[in-house]
Design a protein around this motif. Structure first.
Motif, PDB file in Angstrom:
ATOM      1  N   GLN A   1     -99.428   7.066 -25.476  1.00 41.36           N
ATOM      2  CA  GLN A   1     -98.051   7.148 -24.988  1.00 41.36           C
ATOM      3  C   GLN A   1     -97.038   7.004 -26.118  1.00 41.36           C
ATOM      4  OE1 GLN A   1     -98.283   4.110 -21.934  1.00 41.36           O
ATOM      5  NE2 GLN A   1     -98.803   5.610 -20.354  1.00 41.36           N
ATOM      6  N   ALA A   2     -97.293   6.093 -27.048  1.00 42.83           N
ATOM      7  CA  ALA A   2     -96.378   5.918 -28.179  1.00 42.83           C
ATOM      8  C   ALA A   2     -96.354   7.168 -29.061  1.00 42.83           C
ATOM      9  CB  ALA A   2     -96.781   4.693 -29.000  1.00 42.83           C
ATOM     10  N   LEU A   3     -97.522   7.771 -29.284  1.00 43.63           N
ATOM     11  CA  LEU A   3     -97.569   8.995 -30.075  1.00 43.63           C
ATOM     12  C   LEU A   3     -96.851  10.122 -29.349  1.00 43.63           C
ATOM     13  CD1 LEU A   3     -98.504  10.483 -32.616  1.00 43.63           C
ATOM     14  CD2 LEU A   3    -100.655  10.975 -31.413  1.00 43.63           C
ATOM     15  N   GLU A   4     -97.050  10.236 -28.040  1.00 37.94           N
ATOM     16  CA  GLU A   4     -96.354  11.269 -27.265  1.00 37.94           C
ATOM     17  C   GLU A   4     -94.840  11.104 -27.379  1.00 37.94           C
ATOM     18  OE1 GLU A   4     -99.699  12.074 -23.772  1.00 37.94           O
ATOM     19  OE2 GLU A   4     -98.098  10.634 -23.400  1.00 37.94           O
ATOM     20  N   GLU A   5     -94.347   9.873 -27.321  1.00 34.77           N
ATOM     21  CA  GLU A   5     -92.909   9.631 -27.467  1.00 34.77           C
ATOM     22  C   GLU A   5     -92.419  10.077 -28.841  1.00 34.77           C
ATOM     23  OE1 GLU A   5     -92.253   5.466 -26.621  1.00 34.77           O
ATOM     24  OE2 GLU A   5     -93.025   5.692 -24.573  1.00 34.77           O
ATOM     25  N   ARG A   6     -93.188   9.804 -29.873  1.00 34.36           N
ATOM     26  CA  ARG A   6     -92.802  10.233 -31.220  1.00 34.36           C
ATOM     27  C   ARG A   6     -92.844  11.748 -31.335  1.00 34.36           C
ATOM     28  NH1 ARG A   6     -94.735   5.657 -35.557  1.00 34.36           N
ATOM     29  NH2 ARG A   6     -93.942   3.890 -34.371  1.00 34.36           N
ATOM     30  N   PHE A   7     -93.835  12.374 -30.698  1.00 29.75           N
ATOM     31  CA  PHE A   7     -93.896  13.839 -30.678  1.00 29.75           C
ATOM     32  C   PHE A   7     -92.621  14.415 -30.059  1.00 29.75           C
ATOM     33  CE2 PHE A   7     -98.831  14.257 -30.641  1.00 29.75           C
ATOM     34  CZ  PHE A   7     -98.866  14.518 -32.005  1.00 29.75           C
ATOM     35  N   VAL A   8     -92.231  13.900 -28.912  1.00 33.28           N
ATOM     36  CA  VAL A   8     -91.041  14.401 -28.221  1.00 33.28           C
ATOM     37  C   VAL A   8     -89.819  14.299 -29.125  1.00 33.28           C
ATOM     38  CG1 VAL A   8     -89.458  13.985 -26.289  1.00 33.28           C
ATOM     39  CG2 VAL A   8     -91.926  14.014 -25.891  1.00 33.28           C
ATOM     40  N   LYS A   9     -89.658  13.188 -29.807  1.00 33.94           N
ATOM     41  CA  LYS A   9     -88.520  13.008 -30.722  1.00 33.94           C
ATOM     42  C   LYS A   9     -88.544  14.003 -31.875  1.00 33.94           C
ATOM     43  CE  LYS A   9     -87.827   8.120 -29.756  1.00 33.94           C
ATOM     44  NZ  LYS A   9     -87.960   6.742 -30.248  1.00 33.94           N
ATOM     45  N   LYS A  10     -89.720  14.524 -32.182  1.00 34.45           N
ATOM     46  CA  LYS A  10     -89.865  15.483 -33.276  1.00 34.45           C
ATOM     47  C   LYS A  10     -89.914  16.935 -32.783  1.00 34.45           C
ATOM     48  CE  LYS A  10     -92.089  12.189 -36.346  1.00 34.45           C
ATOM     49  NZ  LYS A  10     -91.193  12.218 -37.486  1.00 34.45           N
ATOM     50  N   GLY A  11     -89.608  17.145 -31.491  1.00 34.98           N
ATOM     51  CA  GLY A  11     -89.520  18.502 -30.961  1.00 34.98           C
ATOM     52  C   GLY A  11     -90.809  19.100 -30.443  1.00 34.98           C
ATOM     53  N   VAL A  12     -91.832  18.308 -30.296  1.00 33.41           N
ATOM     54  CA  VAL A  12     -93.113  18.811 -29.778  1.00 33.41           C
ATOM     55  C   VAL A  12     -92.996  19.016 -28.272  1.00 33.41           C
ATOM     56  CG1 VAL A  12     -95.533  18.189 -29.370  1.00 33.41           C
ATOM     57  CG2 VAL A  12     -94.508  17.818 -31.627  1.00 33.41           C
ATOM     58  N   LYS A  13     -93.479  20.167 -27.801  1.00 34.34           N
ATOM     59  CA  LYS A  13     -93.413  20.487 -26.368  1.00 34.34           C
ATOM     60  C   LYS A  13     -94.793  20.482 -25.703  1.00 34.34           C
ATOM     61  CE  LYS A  13     -89.250  23.339 -26.774  1.00 34.34           C
ATOM     62  NZ  LYS A  13     -88.308  22.362 -26.842  1.00 34.34           N
ATOM     63  N   ARG A  14     -95.856  20.567 -26.486  1.00 33.72           N
ATOM     64  CA  ARG A  14     -97.215  20.612 -25.935  1.00 33.72           C
ATOM     65  C   ARG A  14     -98.147  19.852 -26.877  1.00 33.72           C
ATOM     66  NH1 ARG A  14    -100.004  23.345 -22.158  1.00 33.72           N
ATOM     67  NH2 ARG A  14     -98.149  24.498 -21.607  1.00 33.72           N
ATOM     68  N   THR A  15     -99.052  19.092 -26.288  1.00 29.50           N
ATOM     69  CA  THR A  15    -100.012  18.326 -27.083  1.00 29.50           C
ATOM     70  C   THR A  15    -101.421  18.830 -26.822  1.00 29.50           C
ATOM     71  OG1 THR A  15     -98.610  16.373 -26.881  1.00 29.50           O
ATOM     72  CG2 THR A  15    -100.829  16.007 -27.627  1.00 29.50           C
ATOM     73  N   TRP A  16    -102.204  18.914 -27.873  1.00 29.43           N
ATOM     74  CA  TRP A  16    -103.585  19.378 -27.803  1.00 29.43           C
ATOM     75  C   TRP A  16    -104.519  18.288 -28.313  1.00 29.43           C
ATOM     76  CZ3 TRP A  16    -104.827  24.375 -26.173  1.00 29.43           C
ATOM     77  CH2 TRP A  16    -103.740  25.244 -26.015  1.00 29.43           C
ATOM     78  N   ILE A  17    -105.680  18.197 -27.695  1.00 27.69           N
ATOM     79  CA  ILE A  17    -106.729  17.284 -28.136  1.00 27.69           C
ATOM     80  C   ILE A  17    -108.007  18.100 -28.262  1.00 27.69           C
ATOM     81  CG2 ILE A  17    -108.061  15.215 -27.604  1.00 27.69           C
ATOM     82  CD1 ILE A  17    -105.863  14.561 -25.504  1.00 27.69           C
ATOM     83  N   THR A  18    -108.696  17.963 -29.368  1.00 27.03           N
ATOM     84  CA  THR A  18    -110.008  18.590 -29.508  1.00 27.03           C
ATOM     85  C   THR A  18    -111.060  17.556 -29.144  1.00 27.03           C
ATOM     86  OG1 THR A  18    -109.228  20.054 -31.259  1.00 27.03           O
ATOM     87  CG2 THR A  18    -111.602  19.713 -31.105  1.00 27.03           C
ATOM     88  N   VAL A  19    -111.889  17.917 -28.199  1.00 27.06           N
ATOM     89  CA  VAL A  19    -112.965  17.031 -27.770  1.00 27.06           C
ATOM     90  C   VAL A  19    -114.269  17.630 -28.282  1.00 27.06           C
ATOM     91  CG1 VAL A  19    -114.156  16.051 -25.785  1.00 27.06           C
ATOM     92  CG2 VAL A  19    -111.672  16.321 -25.734  1.00 27.06           C
ATOM     93  N   ASP A  20    -115.014  16.834 -29.028  1.00 24.08           N
ATOM     94  CA  ASP A  20    -116.291  17.296 -29.551  1.00 24.08           C
ATOM     95  C   ASP A  20    -117.401  16.363 -29.072  1.00 24.08           C
ATOM     96  OD1 ASP A  20    -116.119  15.013 -31.155  1.00 24.08           O
ATOM     97  OD2 ASP A  20    -115.295  16.128 -32.844  1.00 24.08           O
ATOM     98  N   GLU A  21    -118.597  16.554 -29.600  1.00 27.06           N
ATOM     99  CA  GLU A  21    -119.723  15.749 -29.113  1.00 27.06           C
ATOM    100  C   GLU A  21    -119.520  14.256 -29.348  1.00 27.06           C
ATOM    101  OE1 GLU A  21    -123.314  15.729 -32.136  1.00 27.06           O
ATOM    102  OE2 GLU A  21    -122.502  17.758 -31.924  1.00 27.06           O
TER     103      GLU A  21
END
Length: 145
Positions: free
Chosen positions: A90-110
């Motif tokens: 949640q804290a990272l998402e808030e920082r993303f929003v402040k930096k203009g990020v509109k979509r977040t991606w996560i790579t899930v591996d084994e």
């Protein structure tokens, strides 16, 4: 507990957490991502710190235009299931929003498949079901010229 940007003095604690929670190859890859991100914007690398100064969790975020990515969300096994991972995301998402990020991606591996239910709980959805890769460096030995 407080969430804050990564400091160089956190490196040993964070490495210890990654050693306890990640497979070796992912740990090496994450170190590369960490060093690259720290050179660009350390505000997207966060740690969870207890009142006594002990770092018990970390997350590494990067951004490319309006897209944010995060890697190696890790919480010390002694402190898992206490909402630390949720707070870091949640804290990272808030920082993303402040930096203009509109979509977040996560790579899930084994190494991180076990986190799928957690990510879904946080509102993330699967956008693809497979990621294929091939290591071409190992093909050099098999080439017939």
């Amino acid at each position: 507990m407080k969430l804050r940007s990564f400091q160089l003095s956190d490196v040993h604690d964070v490495l210890q957490i990654w050693q306890e929670t990640a497979i070796y190859e992912c740990e090496k890859e994450t170190l590369t991502v960490l060093s690259e991100q720290l050179a660009i914007d350390r505000d997207l690398v966060l740690v969870a710190e207890l009142e006594n100064g002990r770092v018990v969790g970390a997350i590494v975020g990067t951004k490319d235009g309006e897209c944010g990515f995060f890697y190696c969300l890790a919480v010390n096994p002694e402190f898992q299931k206490k909402k630390i991972g949720t707070k870091l995301v949640q804290a990272l998402e808030e920082r993303f929003v402040k930096k203009g990020v509109k979509r977040t991606w996560i790579t899930v591996d084994e190494g991180t498949e076990k986190l799928l239910p957690f990510y879904k709980y946080l509102g993330y959805t699967n956008s693809c079901s497979t990621r294929l890769e091939k290591d071409l460096l190992t093909m050099e030995d098999r080439l017939i010229v």
